[in-house]
Design a protein around this motif. Structure first.
Motif, PDB file in Angstrom:
ATOM      1  N   SER A  48     -29.129  71.281  12.779  1.00 49.44           N
ATOM      2  CA  SER A  48     -29.726  72.303  13.637  1.00 49.44           C
ATOM      3  C   SER A  48     -30.365  71.608  14.829  1.00 49.44           C
ATOM      4  N   GLU A  49     -30.668  72.379  15.857  1.00 48.59           N
ATOM      5  CA  GLU A  49     -31.293  71.800  17.043  1.00 48.59           C
ATOM      6  C   GLU A  49     -32.503  72.634  17.436  1.00 48.59           C
ATOM      7  N   ASP A  50     -33.351  72.029  18.246  1.00 47.90           N
ATOM      8  CA  ASP A  50     -34.575  72.671  18.694  1.00 47.90           C
ATOM      9  C   ASP A  50     -34.692  72.474  20.202  1.00 47.90           C
ATOM     10  N   HIS A  51     -35.496  73.328  20.833  1.00 57.09           N
ATOM     11  CA  HIS A  51     -35.666  73.290  22.285  1.00 57.09           C
ATOM     12  C   HIS A  51     -37.152  73.180  22.618  1.00 57.09           C
ATOM     13  N   LEU A  52     -37.469  72.316  23.570  1.00 56.57           N
ATOM     14  CA  LEU A  52     -38.826  72.170  24.076  1.00 56.57           C
ATOM     15  C   LEU A  52     -38.766  72.252  25.596  1.00 56.57           C
ATOM     16  N   ALA A  53     -39.848  72.721  26.205  1.00 53.98           N
ATOM     17  CA  ALA A  53     -39.897  72.817  27.662  1.00 53.98           C
ATOM     18  C   ALA A  53     -41.295  72.472  28.147  1.00 53.98           C
ATOM     19  N   ALA A  54     -41.372  71.962  29.380  1.00 52.24           N
ATOM     20  CA  ALA A  54     -42.660  71.644  29.997  1.00 52.24           C
ATOM     21  C   ALA A  54     -42.505  71.739  31.504  1.00 52.24           C
ATOM     22  N   GLU A  55     -43.627  71.978  32.171  1.00 52.67           N
ATOM     23  CA  GLU A  55     -43.694  71.973  33.631  1.00 52.67           C
ATOM     24  C   GLU A  55     -44.542  70.780  34.050  1.00 52.67           C
ATOM     25  N   THR A  56     -44.108  70.094  35.085  1.00 49.33           N
ATOM     26  CA  THR A  56     -44.890  68.971  35.592  1.00 49.33           C
ATOM     27  C   THR A  56     -45.752  69.455  36.753  1.00 49.33           C
ATOM     28  N   PRO A  57     -46.806  68.699  37.067  1.00 51.57           N
ATOM     29  CA  PRO A  57     -47.617  69.079  38.222  1.00 51.57           C
ATOM     30  C   PRO A  57     -46.827  69.043  39.538  1.00 51.57           C
ATOM     31  N   GLY A  58     -45.737  68.299  39.574  1.00 52.20           N
ATOM     32  CA  GLY A  58     -44.930  68.179  40.785  1.00 52.20           C
ATOM     33  C   GLY A  58     -43.843  69.219  40.896  1.00 52.20           C
ATOM     34  N   ALA A  59     -43.983  70.379  40.265  1.00 55.23           N
ATOM     35  CA  ALA A  59     -43.034  71.493  40.334  1.00 55.23           C
ATOM     36  C   ALA A  59     -41.653  71.114  39.809  1.00 55.23           C
ATOM     37  N   LEU A  60     -41.640  70.451  38.672  1.00 46.50           N
ATOM     38  CA  LEU A  60     -40.388  70.132  37.991  1.00 46.50           C
ATOM     39  C   LEU A  60     -40.432  70.753  36.599  1.00 46.50           C
ATOM     40  N   ALA A  61     -39.331  71.326  36.179  1.00 49.06           N
ATOM     41  CA  ALA A  61     -39.221  71.893  34.834  1.00 49.06           C
ATOM     42  C   ALA A  61     -38.395  70.929  33.985  1.00 49.06           C
ATOM     43  N   VAL A  62     -38.900  70.597  32.813  1.00 48.80           N
ATOM     44  CA  VAL A  62     -38.213  69.701  31.884  1.00 48.80           C
ATOM     45  C   VAL A  62     -37.846  70.505  30.648  1.00 48.80           C
ATOM     46  N   ASN A  63     -36.568  70.522  30.307  1.00 50.26           N
ATOM     47  CA  ASN A  63     -36.084  71.196  29.095  1.00 50.26           C
ATOM     48  C   ASN A  63     -35.422  70.156  28.213  1.00 50.26           C
ATOM     49  N   LEU A  64     -35.844  70.131  26.973  1.00 48.44           N
ATOM     50  CA  LEU A  64     -35.312  69.167  26.005  1.00 48.44           C
ATOM     51  C   LEU A  64     -34.641  69.915  24.870  1.00 48.44           C
ATOM     52  N   THR A  65     -33.399  69.569  24.601  1.00 51.74           N
ATOM     53  CA  THR A  65     -32.681  70.062  23.425  1.00 51.74           C
ATOM     54  C   THR A  65     -32.407  68.842  22.557  1.00 51.74           C
ATOM     55  N   HIS A  66     -32.863  68.884  21.323  1.00 47.74           N
ATOM     56  CA  HIS A  66     -32.702  67.722  20.444  1.00 47.74           C
ATOM     57  C   HIS A  66     -32.301  68.181  19.051  1.00 47.74           C
ATOM     58  N   PRO A  67     -31.633  67.304  18.288  1.00 46.34           N
ATOM     59  CA  PRO A  67     -31.307  67.665  16.899  1.00 46.34           C
ATOM     60  C   PRO A  67     -32.584  67.662  16.066  1.00 46.34           C
ATOM     61  N   SER A  68     -32.905  68.800  15.468  1.00 43.50           N
ATOM     62  CA  SER A  68     -34.089  68.848  14.605  1.00 43.50           C
ATOM     63  C   SER A  68     -33.728  68.466  13.173  1.00 43.50           C
ATOM     64  N   ARG A  69     -32.445  68.630  12.816  1.00 46.42           N
ATOM     65  CA  ARG A  69     -31.994  68.264  11.468  1.00 46.42           C
ATOM     66  C   ARG A  69     -30.546  67.793  11.572  1.00 46.42           C
ATOM     67  N   LEU A  70     -30.276  66.654  10.956  1.00 51.67           N
ATOM     68  CA  LEU A  70     -28.924  66.082  10.900  1.00 51.67           C
ATOM     69  C   LEU A  70     -28.652  65.603   9.487  1.00 51.67           C
ATOM     70  N   ARG A  71     -27.398  65.399   9.197  1.00 52.80           N
ATOM     71  CA  ARG A  71     -26.991  64.754   7.953  1.00 52.80           C
ATOM     72  C   ARG A  71     -26.724  63.282   8.255  1.00 52.80           C
ATOM     73  N   HIS A  72     -26.879  62.438   7.234  1.00 54.53           N
ATOM     74  CA  HIS A  72     -26.593  61.014   7.394  1.00 54.53           C
ATOM     75  C   HIS A  72     -25.161  60.834   7.889  1.00 54.53           C
ATOM     76  N   GLN A  73     -24.980  60.036   8.906  1.00 48.07           N
ATOM     77  CA  GLN A  73     -23.714  59.752   9.576  1.00 48.07           C
ATOM     78  C   GLN A  73     -23.168  60.971  10.326  1.00 48.07           C
ATOM     79  N   GLY A  74     -23.985  61.993  10.497  1.00 43.57           N
ATOM     80  CA  GLY A  74     -23.607  63.134  11.320  1.00 43.57           C
ATOM     81  C   GLY A  74     -23.978  62.860  12.768  1.00 43.57           C
ATOM     82  N   THR A  75     -23.411  63.636  13.680  1.00 46.88           N
ATOM     83  CA  THR A  75     -23.691  63.426  15.092  1.00 46.88           C
ATOM     84  C   THR A  75     -24.463  64.605  15.672  1.00 46.88           C
TER      85      THR A  75
END
Length: 174
Positions: A48-75
């Protein structure tokens, strides 16, 4: 010739009451073992994957999508997307990835390629971003270790007092 007699049969064994005696851990463990196939069938143990977001003081939006759960040797894939939400062009932006997190995976392939590894940070420079433009950093991960793997991603650049950090973790199951 007289028939041979068979030896007498042995006595029957004594009767006893059969009692199942389990300790407290066994009484807890049996339902948990029965629950594992149900969780697997419901895909609650799969990737499964999860999403995080943040705003910087310099008017930039950062969006992170990362695997929240993986199986061993999974991608899985970690994606950091940076969008310029301001009215000025953003230059000299750098995405830094946690080197300790990436080292727990086999063949972490980063696109675009990192420019340097400094003080536990894998630094990936971003192109200049005009207002409304977006740039991404993609990292393909193959799980090589088990357990909860904590990590972080930072966005830094010229004109920012401190980098914006997003902390996350990936649970790798056997």
């Amino acid at each position: 010739m007289p028939p041979k007699s068979l030896p007498p049969l042995p006595r029957p064994p004594p009767s006893y009451a059969r009692v199942v005696r389990l300790g407290a851990l066994e009484w807890v463990g049996i339902p948990l073992l029965a629950l594992l196939p149900l969780l697997s069938l419901a895909n609650l143990l799969g990737p499964s994957e999860d999403h995080l977001a943040a705003e910087t003081p310099g008017a930039l939006a950062v969006n992170l999508t990362h695997p929240s759960r993986l199986r061993h040797q999974g991608t899985g894939e970690l994606v950091v997307a940076v969008t310029n939400t301001g009215t000025q062009a953003a230059q000299d932006l750098v995405v830094s990835l946690d080197e300790a997190y990436l080292s727990r995976f086999l063949g972490a392939e980063t696109t675009p390629a990192p420019s340097a590894i400094v003080a536990g940070r894998v630094r990936v420079p971003l192109p200049p971003l005009a207002p409304g433009e977006r740039a991404s950093v993609r990292v393909r991960l193959e799980a090589d270790d088990w357990g909860r793997l904590p990590g972080w991603v930072e966005l830094g650049g010229a004109g920012q007092a401190a980098p914006t950090r997003l902390a996350f973790s990936t649970l790798v199951l056997p």
